[in-house]
Design an enzyme around this catalytic site. Structure first.
Site, PDB file in Angstrom:
ATOM      1  N   ARG A   1       0.911  -1.448  -0.148  1.00 12.52           N
ATOM      2  CA  ARG A   1      -0.182  -0.072   0.057  1.00 12.52           C
ATOM      3  C   ARG A   1       0.598   0.952   0.082  1.00 12.52           C
ATOM      4  O   ARG A   1       0.204   2.439  -0.885  1.00 12.52           O
ATOM      5  CB  ARG A   1      -0.609  -0.341   1.333  1.00 12.52           C
ATOM      6  CG  ARG A   1      -1.637   1.432   1.837  1.00 12.52           C
ATOM      7  CD  ARG A   1      -3.137   0.978   2.214  1.00 12.52           C
ATOM      8  NE  ARG A   1      -3.968   1.702   2.920  1.00 12.52           N
ATOM      9  CZ  ARG A   1      -3.717   3.110   3.564  1.00 12.52           C
ATOM     10  NH1 ARG A   1      -2.831   2.620   4.773  1.00 12.52           N
ATOM     11  NH2 ARG A   1      -4.311   3.740   3.448  1.00 12.52           N
TER      12      ARG A   1
ATOM     13  N   HIS B   1       0.142   4.079  -2.120  1.00 10.34           N
ATOM     14  CA  HIS B   1       0.217   5.565  -2.118  1.00 10.34           C
ATOM     15  C   HIS B   1       1.582   6.550  -1.943  1.00 10.34           C
ATOM     16  O   HIS B   1       1.388   8.137  -2.665  1.00 10.34           O
ATOM     17  CB  HIS B   1       0.323   6.151  -0.182  1.00 10.34           C
ATOM     18  CG  HIS B   1      -1.111   5.435  -0.135  1.00 10.34           C
ATOM     19  ND1 HIS B   1      -2.505   6.072   1.382  1.00 10.34           N
ATOM     20  CD2 HIS B   1      -2.199   4.141  -1.056  1.00 10.34           C
ATOM     21  CE1 HIS B   1      -2.827   5.663   0.855  1.00 10.34           C
ATOM     22  NE2 HIS B   1      -3.001   4.366  -0.203  1.00 10.34           N
TER      23      HIS B   1
ATOM     24  N   VAL C   1       1.528  10.206  -5.882  1.00  6.32           N
ATOM     25  CA  VAL C   1       1.805  11.953  -4.680  1.00  6.32           C
ATOM     26  C   VAL C   1       2.751  11.835  -5.244  1.00  6.32           C
ATOM     27  O   VAL C   1       4.064  11.676  -4.097  1.00  6.32           O
ATOM     28  CB  VAL C   1       1.382  11.869  -3.514  1.00  6.32           C
ATOM     29  CG1 VAL C   1       1.128  13.693  -2.785  1.00  6.32           C
ATOM     30  CG2 VAL C   1      -0.055  11.490  -3.590  1.00  6.32           C
TER      31      VAL C   1
ATOM     32  N   ASP D   1       8.958   8.797  -4.873  1.00  2.00           N
ATOM     33  CA  ASP D   1      10.466   9.971  -4.535  1.00  2.00           C
ATOM     34  C   ASP D   1       9.945   9.501  -3.360  1.00  2.00           C
ATOM     35  O   ASP D   1      10.731  10.016  -2.841  1.00  2.00           O
ATOM     36  CB  ASP D   1      10.447  11.223  -4.969  1.00  2.00           C
ATOM     37  CG  ASP D   1       8.766  11.878  -3.995  1.00  2.00           C
ATOM     38  OD1 ASP D   1       7.886  11.126  -3.942  1.00  2.00           O
ATOM     39  OD2 ASP D   1       9.306  12.931  -4.333  1.00  2.00           O
TER      40      ASP D   1
ATOM     41  N   ASN E   1      -3.443   8.669   4.895  1.00  4.47           N
ATOM     42  CA  ASN E   1      -2.124   7.729   5.368  1.00  4.47           C
ATOM     43  C   ASN E   1      -1.917   7.415   7.384  1.00  4.47           C
ATOM     44  O   ASN E   1      -1.448   6.652   7.441  1.00  4.47           O
ATOM     45  CB  ASN E   1      -0.646   8.647   4.922  1.00  4.47           C
ATOM     46  CG  ASN E   1      -0.145   8.486   3.341  1.00  4.47           C
ATOM     47  OD1 ASN E   1      -1.152   7.049   2.971  1.00  4.47           O
ATOM     48  ND2 ASN E   1       0.101   9.325   2.909  1.00  4.47           N
TER      49      ASN E   1
ATOM     50  N   PRO F   1      -7.016   8.309  -4.554  1.00  2.00           N
ATOM     51  CA  PRO F   1      -8.396   7.893  -4.432  1.00  2.00           C
ATOM     52  C   PRO F   1      -8.704   6.925  -3.012  1.00  2.00           C
ATOM     53  O   PRO F   1      -8.348   6.280  -2.938  1.00  2.00           O
ATOM     54  CB  PRO F   1      -8.784   6.904  -5.470  1.00  2.00           C
ATOM     55  CG  PRO F   1      -7.044   6.128  -5.477  1.00  2.00           C
ATOM     56  CD  PRO F   1      -6.441   6.926  -5.520  1.00  2.00           C
TER      57      PRO F   1
ATOM     58  N   ASP G   1      -3.884 -13.081  -2.925  1.00  3.56           N
ATOM     59  CA  ASP G   1      -3.734 -14.190  -4.640  1.00  3.56           C
ATOM     60  C   ASP G   1      -5.818 -13.477  -5.053  1.00  3.56           C
ATOM     61  O   ASP G   1      -5.393 -12.505  -4.815  1.00  3.56           O
ATOM     62  CB  ASP G   1      -4.400 -15.699  -4.026  1.00  3.56           C
ATOM     63  CG  ASP G   1      -4.992 -15.043  -3.054  1.00  3.56           C
ATOM     64  OD1 ASP G   1      -5.961 -13.778  -2.848  1.00  3.56           O
ATOM     65  OD2 ASP G   1      -5.672 -16.488  -1.916  1.00  3.56           O
TER      66      ASP G   1
END
Length: 330
Positions: A68, A72, A76, A80, A101, A172, A258
Site C-alpha cells: 500500500r 500511496h 503523490v 520519490d 495515510n 483515490p 492471491d
C-alpha cells in the site's frame, strides 16, 4: 524586390537560430535500469528483502502495508519516498499525516530497518524511493507464496516536497465510483487494466470501519447481506477517530496475496465502494472474471502493473537526492 525578400528571409532564419540557441534543452528524463546497484551497492536488494522477510514473519500485515505504501507514494509527487517524510516546523503537514495515510499506513519501521542496514554497507548510495519499491516487490513475493516474482529497475531519487493537501487531491478514496477511479489513474499514466489489476492488492491487509461503514446501512448497497451482518457486529454504528476498529479486507485468505479478491467482488463480499465499482461496466467486469478464474493470470499482470506504477513521475537529479535518513531531507 527579390533581393529584399531574400534579406527578410535571411533575417527570419537568423532570428530562429538565435532563439534555438537561447532556448534551454529539455531536462533529461531519468532512466531507471535493472541492476542499478550492481556495482555501487551489490547487496542492496538482498538487504531490503531480508528486512521485509523478517517483518512479514513477525507480522504479515506489515507486508500489506508495504504494498500500500508503494501505491500511496507513487500517486503523490511520483515514486520519490515523499510519503516517508516526517512533520517538521517548516512543513508540519506532510503526506504522512494526511487522512489516507494516518493512522492506517504501516511499514515505516521496515523501511527504516532496511535503510539503516544499507547505510552501514554503502552509505549515501541507495535512495529511499528505491527501498520503498523494492520492499513492496518483496512483500508481494512472500505474501503470494513466491508466485508474484519480478525484477524491478531502479535509480529513483528522493523528493524534497511532501504535502498533506496533495495526498488528499491525488489518492483515490474508497468512496470513488468507476469514472472517478479511471480519471485518478489516468492522471498518473495508468489505464483501466492497471486499475483493475492493482485493486487486487485489497486481497490482503485491514481497513478501518470508517472507510466503508456507509455501505453497511445504505439502502442502495450491494454488499452481501451476510457479510454486512458480520461487519455490523465488528464495527460501531458511527466510527470516529477514537473508536474506529479494523477488519480484514479478504475474509477468505486474509494474509495471502492471491486472486481471491476478484471472487469476492463477484460475490459482493468486498468492503469498499471502489471495489464494488469494478462491476459497474462491462469492460471492468470482464477483467474481474478473467482475474478470478484464469489460473496465474492475475499474478503476472500484477507484477507488470507494479513495475509500470513504480516508474510514475520519477525525480530528476535537479530536484531529487539520496536521503541519508528516509524521514528527513538532507
Amino acid at each position: 524586390m527579390a533581393r529584399l525578400g531574400v534579406l527578410i528571409l535571411l533575417a527570419l532564419l537568423g532570428a530562429v537560430a538565435a532563439q534555438a540557441q537561447t532556448t534551454p534543452p529539455p531536462a533529461p528524463r531519468p532512466r531507471l535500469r535493472f541492476g542499478f546497484y550492481k556495482h555501487s551497492c551489490p547487496p542492496a536488494e538482498v538487504i531490503v528483502r531480508d528486512a521485509v522477510r523478517n517483518a512479514i514473519i513477525a507480522n504479515p500485515g506489515l507486508g500489506a502495508g508495504l504494498i500500500r505504501m508503494a501505491f500511496h507514494d507513487c500517486f503523490v509527487q511520483g515514486c520519490d519516498a515523499s510519503v516517508l517524510l516526517d512533520p517538521t516546523p517548516a512543513n508540519p503537514r506532510p503526506e504522512k499525516v494526511s487522512g489516507p495515510n494516518f493512522p492506517s499506513m504501516r511499514g515505516f519501521d521496515v523501511i527504516d530497518a532496511a535503510k539503516a542496514a544499507l547505510e552501514r554497507f554503502c552509505p549515501g548510495v541507495v535512495s529511499c524511493a528505491d527501498v520503498v519499491q523494492f520492499a513492496a516487490r518483496d512483500a508481494a513475493f512472500f505474501l503470494s507464496g513466491f508466485l508474484v516474482d519480478y525484477k524491478l529497475p531502479a535509480g529513483r531519487l528522493d523528493g524534497r516536497v511532501s504535502l498533506e493537501s496533495e495526498a488528499l487531491a491525488f489518492l483515490p478514496p474508497p468512496s470513488f465510483n468507476l469514472s472517478e477511479l479511471v480519471d485518478s489513474f489516468k492522471v498518473k499514466g495508468l489505464d483501466i487494466d492497471d486499475l483493475v489489476v492493482l485493486s487486487g492488492s485489497h486481497t490482503i491487509g485491514r481497513s478501518h470501519c470508517s472507510s466503508f461503514s456507509d455501505r453497511l446501512t445504505s439502502p442502495g448497497s450491494d454488499m452481501d447481506p451476510g457479510m454486512a451482518f458480520v461487519l455490523k457486529g465488528e464495527c460501531p454504528a458511527n466510527p470516529n477517530f477514537t473508536n474506529d476498529p479494523t477488519v480484514v479486507q479478504d475474509f477468505v485468505t486474509p494474509d495471502k496475496l492471491d486472486n481471491q479478491y476478484y471472487k469476492n467482488v463477484l460475490n459482493h463480499k468486498v468492503l469498499f465502494n471502489s471495489d464494488a465499482a469494478l462491476l459497474t461496466s462491462t469492460q471492468t467486469a470482464r477483467k474481474v472474471v478473467e482475474n478470478a478464474f484464469v489460473r496465474g493470470r492475475w499474478e503476472k499482470k500484477f507484477a507488470k502493473a507494479m513495475v509500470k506504477m513504480a516508474a510514475v513521475e520519477v525525480k530528476t537529479a535537479a530536484i531529487g537526492e539520496v536521503r541519508r535518513n528516509c524521514r528527513v531531507v538532507n
